[in-house]
Design a protein around this motif. Sequence first.
Motif, PDB file in Angstrom:
ATOM      1  N   GLY A 103       0.605  -1.167  -0.259  1.00 12.88           N
ATOM      2  CA  GLY A 103      -0.182  -0.004  -0.063  1.00 12.88           C
ATOM      3  C   GLY A 103       0.979   1.243   0.004  1.00 12.88           C
ATOM      4  O   GLY A 103       1.823   1.083  -0.009  1.00 12.88           O
ATOM      5  N   GLN A 104      -0.074   2.519   0.013  1.00 12.60           N
ATOM      6  CA  GLN A 104       0.989   3.587  -0.054  1.00 12.60           C
ATOM      7  C   GLN A 104       1.637   4.213   1.257  1.00 12.60           C
ATOM      8  O   GLN A 104       2.454   4.796   1.369  1.00 12.60           O
ATOM      9  N   GLY A 105       1.091   3.426   2.432  1.00  9.45           N
ATOM     10  CA  GLY A 105       1.925   3.818   3.799  1.00  9.45           C
ATOM     11  C   GLY A 105       3.409   3.286   3.528  1.00  9.45           C
ATOM     12  O   GLY A 105       4.068   3.811   4.482  1.00  9.45           O
ATOM     13  N   LYS A 106       3.661   2.475   2.724  1.00 14.62           N
ATOM     14  CA  LYS A 106       5.023   2.162   2.443  1.00 14.62           C
ATOM     15  C   LYS A 106       6.033   3.068   2.111  1.00 14.62           C
ATOM     16  O   LYS A 106       7.288   3.133   2.445  1.00 14.62           O
ATOM     17  N   GLY A 108       5.590   6.647   2.486  1.00 13.95           N
ATOM     18  CA  GLY A 108       5.160   8.079   2.908  1.00 13.95           C
ATOM     19  C   GLY A 108       4.030   8.790   2.114  1.00 13.95           C
ATOM     20  O   GLY A 108       4.025   9.896   2.173  1.00 13.95           O
ATOM     21  N   ARG A 109       3.238   7.875   1.301  1.00 12.29           N
ATOM     22  CA  ARG A 109       1.917   8.742   0.983  1.00 12.29           C
ATOM     23  C   ARG A 109       0.791   8.562   1.703  1.00 12.29           C
ATOM     24  O   ARG A 109       0.627   7.567   2.289  1.00 12.29           O
ATOM     25  N   ASN A 110      -0.336   9.526   0.993  1.00 13.49           N
ATOM     26  CA  ASN A 110      -1.629   9.460   1.899  1.00 13.49           C
ATOM     27  C   ASN A 110      -2.486   8.572   0.855  1.00 13.49           C
ATOM     28  O   ASN A 110      -1.902   8.027  -0.231  1.00 13.49           O
ATOM     29  N   SER A 111      -3.861   8.770   1.172  1.00 14.86           N
ATOM     30  CA  SER A 111      -4.786   7.779   0.237  1.00 14.86           C
ATOM     31  C   SER A 111      -4.956   8.453  -1.097  1.00 14.86           C
ATOM     32  O   SER A 111      -5.491   7.913  -2.117  1.00 14.86           O
ATOM     33  N   THR A 112      -4.613   9.876  -1.491  1.00 17.90           N
ATOM     34  CA  THR A 112      -4.505  10.229  -2.769  1.00 17.90           C
ATOM     35  C   THR A 112      -3.099  10.293  -3.375  1.00 17.90           C
ATOM     36  O   THR A 112      -3.204  10.668  -4.671  1.00 17.90           O
ATOM     37  N   GLY A 113      -2.317   9.594  -2.808  1.00 19.66           N
ATOM     38  CA  GLY A 113      -0.943   9.378  -3.484  1.00 19.66           C
ATOM     39  C   GLY A 113      -0.090  10.527  -3.310  1.00 19.66           C
ATOM     40  O   GLY A 113       0.971  10.481  -4.121  1.00 19.66           O
ATOM     41  N   GLN A 114      -0.319  11.678  -2.520  1.00 18.63           N
ATOM     42  CA  GLN A 114       0.767  12.765  -2.480  1.00 18.63           C
ATOM     43  C   GLN A 114       1.718  12.303  -1.148  1.00 18.63           C
ATOM     44  O   GLN A 114       1.254  11.796  -0.283  1.00 18.63           O
ATOM     45  N   VAL A 115       2.862  12.740  -1.431  1.00 20.45           N
ATOM     46  CA  VAL A 115       3.780  12.647  -0.470  1.00 20.45           C
ATOM     47  C   VAL A 115       3.666  13.362   0.744  1.00 20.45           C
ATOM     48  O   VAL A 115       3.674  14.489   0.757  1.00 20.45           O
ATOM     49  N   THR A 116       3.544  12.855   1.814  1.00 19.06           N
ATOM     50  CA  THR A 116       3.112  13.362   3.216  1.00 19.06           C
ATOM     51  C   THR A 116       4.323  13.255   4.150  1.00 19.06           C
ATOM     52  O   THR A 116       4.456  14.149   4.941  1.00 19.06           O
ATOM     53  N   VAL A 117       5.462  12.290   3.930  1.00 17.41           N
ATOM     54  CA  VAL A 117       6.135  12.015   4.649  1.00 17.41           C
ATOM     55  C   VAL A 117       7.616  11.877   3.701  1.00 17.41           C
ATOM     56  O   VAL A 117       7.585  10.799   2.957  1.00 17.41           O
ATOM     57  N   ARG A 118       8.362  12.640   3.806  1.00 20.75           N
ATOM     58  CA  ARG A 118       9.600  12.861   2.808  1.00 20.75           C
ATOM     59  C   ARG A 118      10.524  11.469   3.099  1.00 20.75           C
ATOM     60  O   ARG A 118      10.485  11.153   4.536  1.00 20.75           O
ATOM     61  N   HIS A 119      11.402  11.446   2.275  1.00 21.67           N
ATOM     62  CA  HIS A 119      12.665  10.694   2.676  1.00 21.67           C
ATOM     63  C   HIS A 119      12.269   9.133   2.949  1.00 21.67           C
ATOM     64  O   HIS A 119      13.082   8.403   3.688  1.00 21.67           O
ATOM     65  N   ARG A 120      11.014   8.500   2.378  1.00 22.49           N
ATOM     66  CA  ARG A 120      10.608   7.155   2.348  1.00 22.49           C
ATOM     67  C   ARG A 120      10.255   6.827   1.173  1.00 22.49           C
ATOM     68  O   ARG A 120       9.662   7.534   0.347  1.00 22.49           O
ATOM     69  N   GLY A 121      10.599   5.590   1.195  1.00 23.62           N
ATOM     70  CA  GLY A 121      10.412   4.719  -0.232  1.00 23.62           C
ATOM     71  C   GLY A 121      11.274   3.724  -0.515  1.00 23.62           C
ATOM     72  O   GLY A 121      12.438   3.509  -0.160  1.00 23.62           O
TER      73      GLY A 121
END
Length: 377
Positions: A103-106, A108-121
């Motif tokens: 999922g997008q939680g892996k 750093g994204r929210n439900s709309t796909g925007q980056v809410t937490v940087r430096h993750r992925g």
Amino acid sequence: MLQPRAALARAVGQSRTCLFNSVRTYASAAATANPPPTTEAIKPQVNAYDASSQPQGRSRKTAKLVLKTYKPQTPGLRHLRRPVNDHLWKGKPYKPLTFAKTGQGKGGRNSTGQVTVRHRGGGHKRRIRMVDFKRQEAGRHRVERIEYDPNRSAHLALLIHEKTGKKSYIIAPEGMRAGETIESFLPGIPKELLASMGGTIDPGMLAAKTAFRGNCLPLHMVPLGTQVFNVGSTAGKGAVFCRSAGTYAVVMSKGDPGQKVRDVTVRLQSGELRRCDKNACATIGVASNPFHHFRQIGKAGRSRWLGKRPSVRGVAMNAADHPHGGGRGKSKGNVHPVSPWGTPAKGGYKTRKKRNPNKWLVQDRERNQGKRRTKNK
């Protein structure tokens, strides 16, 4: 000319062997202080560092900090340091107690796909282990193995209930190995244990029979001064404190036995005193892998394997990319520290209590009204 050099090399090898053998581990006996030299004793990949200067927990005072090093065959191996954990399970986890991390939680994204937490992925594929933080099942459990968990810093222990055969994961305490038996006393005191004490509860005898490493007890049964981890705050819920590697809390006070005490005071490693429910859970011991924070990653690629993307300083960017960017040299252009979006980064902007702009107006109005009342009287 060859014989003196050979003799010198032989003498140097013996002295090096004696140097490694003089470092006694926690389980070594005094009778075997100088064993015959072996190939395992002179391995250059393992270096011993004295951790007695680290005043954090008993395990760090009594044990030697042993980090595994590698020959610098590549630049990434030159600075790589890892704790020695040869007792860990080499295979895969128990799959019925895991589920895939997707999922997008892996990233750093929210439900709309925007980056809410940087430096993750990115990162390697993971499976989430379902850890039992409540320990509500009574009975004796046998430790099948100690496993590595990629989702936390501490290690896990796979338990098997001796009667039902049900398996579960818990955070392993430091020193736990496969084959040990532990028990949870949160559901109550077993009849056999109560009968062995003569039918009455003796606090001293109860502590001597229950306060062992890995056992889960309510806080009111833990002796004073005992190191515990996986500490809960309320009764009937899971542990919330001291769950990472090498952490522990100390039970400070429980009140008089004659009084109805609802809370138990524990001291965290930060020095903070917490009042927890007396029926909250606590596990005896220190969380496993206490030397986790001494490790060195060694290269940037290993951080990418862990799902951490690189971070760039704002002063190293262009002026169009960050408020601190641009200019010549290491300067942020006489600008207060801010985030990439202009939010102040220091001064308690996010933490301080917001001031009411009408507060002083209200106080002045009340003060004036009080003066008018005194004049009218």
